[in-house]
Design an enzyme around this catalytic site. Sequence first.
Site, PDB file in Angstrom:
ATOM      1  N   PRO A   2       0.642  -1.214  -0.143  1.00  0.00           N
ATOM      2  CA  PRO A   2      -0.008   0.042  -0.045  1.00  0.00           C
ATOM      3  C   PRO A   2       0.749   1.116  -0.068  1.00  0.00           C
ATOM      4  O   PRO A   2       1.884   1.362   0.788  1.00  0.00           O
ATOM      5  CB  PRO A   2      -0.703  -0.035   1.362  1.00  0.00           C
ATOM      6  CG  PRO A   2      -0.817  -1.651   1.611  1.00  0.00           C
ATOM      7  CD  PRO A   2       0.535  -2.088   1.104  1.00  0.00           C
ATOM      8  N   GLU A   3       0.337   2.132  -0.806  1.00  0.00           N
ATOM      9  CA  GLU A   3       1.187   3.545  -0.885  1.00  0.00           C
ATOM     10  C   GLU A   3       0.284   4.470  -0.227  1.00  0.00           C
ATOM     11  O   GLU A   3      -0.925   4.227   0.473  1.00  0.00           O
ATOM     12  CB  GLU A   3       1.307   3.815  -2.290  1.00  0.00           C
ATOM     13  CG  GLU A   3       2.346   2.680  -2.944  1.00  0.00           C
ATOM     14  CD  GLU A   3       2.719   3.042  -4.360  1.00  0.00           C
ATOM     15  OE1 GLU A   3       2.728   4.133  -4.758  1.00  0.00           O
ATOM     16  OE2 GLU A   3       3.180   2.114  -4.942  1.00  0.00           O
ATOM     17  N   HIS A  95      -7.339 -14.413   8.961  1.00  0.00           N
ATOM     18  CA  HIS A  95      -5.778 -13.852   9.265  1.00  0.00           C
ATOM     19  C   HIS A  95      -6.066 -12.865  10.366  1.00  0.00           C
ATOM     20  O   HIS A  95      -5.237 -11.896  10.589  1.00  0.00           O
ATOM     21  CB  HIS A  95      -5.090 -13.597   8.068  1.00  0.00           C
ATOM     22  CG  HIS A  95      -4.758 -14.733   7.364  1.00  0.00           C
ATOM     23  ND1 HIS A  95      -3.807 -15.430   7.498  1.00  0.00           N
ATOM     24  CD2 HIS A  95      -5.368 -15.034   5.994  1.00  0.00           C
ATOM     25  CE1 HIS A  95      -3.742 -16.612   6.442  1.00  0.00           C
ATOM     26  NE2 HIS A  95      -4.796 -16.249   5.415  1.00  0.00           N
ATOM     27  N   ARG A 115       0.204 -12.008   5.263  1.00  0.00           N
ATOM     28  CA  ARG A 115       1.521 -12.457   5.262  1.00  0.00           C
ATOM     29  C   ARG A 115       2.245 -11.830   6.429  1.00  0.00           C
ATOM     30  O   ARG A 115       3.565 -11.987   6.458  1.00  0.00           O
ATOM     31  CB  ARG A 115       2.089 -11.690   3.874  1.00  0.00           C
ATOM     32  CG  ARG A 115       1.290 -12.035   2.639  1.00  0.00           C
ATOM     33  CD  ARG A 115       1.815 -11.120   1.476  1.00  0.00           C
ATOM     34  NE  ARG A 115       1.299 -11.782   0.257  1.00  0.00           N
ATOM     35  CZ  ARG A 115       1.341 -10.993  -0.804  1.00  0.00           C
ATOM     36  NH1 ARG A 115       1.720  -9.740  -0.822  1.00  0.00           N
ATOM     37  NH2 ARG A 115       0.476 -11.635  -2.033  1.00  0.00           N
ATOM     38  N   ARG A 157      20.348  15.449  -5.348  1.00  0.00           N
ATOM     39  CA  ARG A 157      20.731  14.124  -5.201  1.00  0.00           C
ATOM     40  C   ARG A 157      21.316  13.748  -6.220  1.00  0.00           C
ATOM     41  O   ARG A 157      20.918  13.780  -7.469  1.00  0.00           O
ATOM     42  CB  ARG A 157      19.370  13.525  -4.987  1.00  0.00           C
ATOM     43  CG  ARG A 157      18.499  13.605  -3.503  1.00  0.00           C
ATOM     44  CD  ARG A 157      19.432  12.978  -2.475  1.00  0.00           C
ATOM     45  NE  ARG A 157      18.969  13.358  -1.292  1.00  0.00           N
ATOM     46  CZ  ARG A 157      18.089  12.344  -0.262  1.00  0.00           C
ATOM     47  NH1 ARG A 157      17.784  11.284  -0.914  1.00  0.00           N
ATOM     48  NH2 ARG A 157      17.309  12.848   0.482  1.00  0.00           N
TER      49      ARG A 157
END
Length: 285
Positions: A2-3, A95, A115, A157
Site C-alpha cells: 500500500p502507498e 488471518h 503475510r 541528489r
Amino acid sequence: MPELPEVETVRSGLARWVVGRTIATVEVRHPRAVRRHPAGAQDFADVLAGRTITEARRRGKYLWLPLDSGDAVVGHLGMSGQLLVQPAEAAEEKHLHIRFDFTDGGPQLRFVDQRTFGGLAVSPGGATLPAEIAHIALDPMDEAFVEADFLAALRRRRTAVKRALLDQTLISGVGNIYADEALWRAKLHGERPSDELTKPAAARLLGHVRDVLGEAIEVGGTTFDALYVNVNGESGYFDRSLNAYGREGEPCSRCGSPIRREQFMNRSSYSCPRCQPRPRTVGRA
C-alpha cells in the site's frame, strides 16, 4: 505494498469510525502483529485498555492513532495488513491477529494480515508524532510540505529520479506504482539523473506526483488483489486509470507505443519507450 493513497483511505475511514471511542479490551492473537512493541502482547493490550482514540493521523505510509494518554498506536500495513471495522457478530477473518472492542459496544476494529509483514505498536508520548517515524519526510499532500525545499533537495541528489521519489527520507508516501505514473505524465524515464533535472522539470514532476496521489485518493487507491481494502472491506479503483504501471505491451494512451517493463530494484518499472526515452547518462545508485 500500500502507498499513500491506500493508507490515506484507511486513515479517513478510521477517523470516521473509531475516533472519539474508548477501547475496552484488546485481544492479540498473533505475537508477530505486535513485534514492534518491545514489551510484548500483554503489555500492548494492558496499556490500551480504557484509552480513548482522539485522532487518526498519517505520515507517508504509516498510520497513528493518538490517545488521550498522550501515547499513540502506530501502524504499518506492510504487504497485506488490513484495519477493518466490523460488527462484533461478524465472522472472524482467517488471518485476524488483533481485535479491539470498545466501551460503546459498537463495531470492533480488527487488524488482519495474511503475510504478517505489518503490525501495530504503542509509541509512548507519540500522540503528536511517534519517534519511530519522525525520520520519515513529509508527503506532498501535507500542508507543512515545503515545495522549494524538496525541489532543491531533489536536484542535489546524485541518483536516478525514480530512486529519489522512493526515498522516504526525501519525500514520503510515493511507491512503485505512483512513481511510474507520475514519471509517465512528466515524460521522464526513471533513470534520469535527478541532479540533471532543471528546476521547471522538477517542479512539473512534483505537480504530477501530487495529481496522481490526489486522483488515487479520490477513488480509494489502487487494488490489484483482495489484500488491500479500506476499513469497510471495499477495494480501490485507481487501477482503472493507470497509464503505465502493469501495462506491459499495451499501447501508450498518449502515443500508442507498447509500454515496456524494465527491472528496477528487484521490482519492475513501466514506461513508454517513445515518451520516456532512456537517458544517455543514468542516475547513480
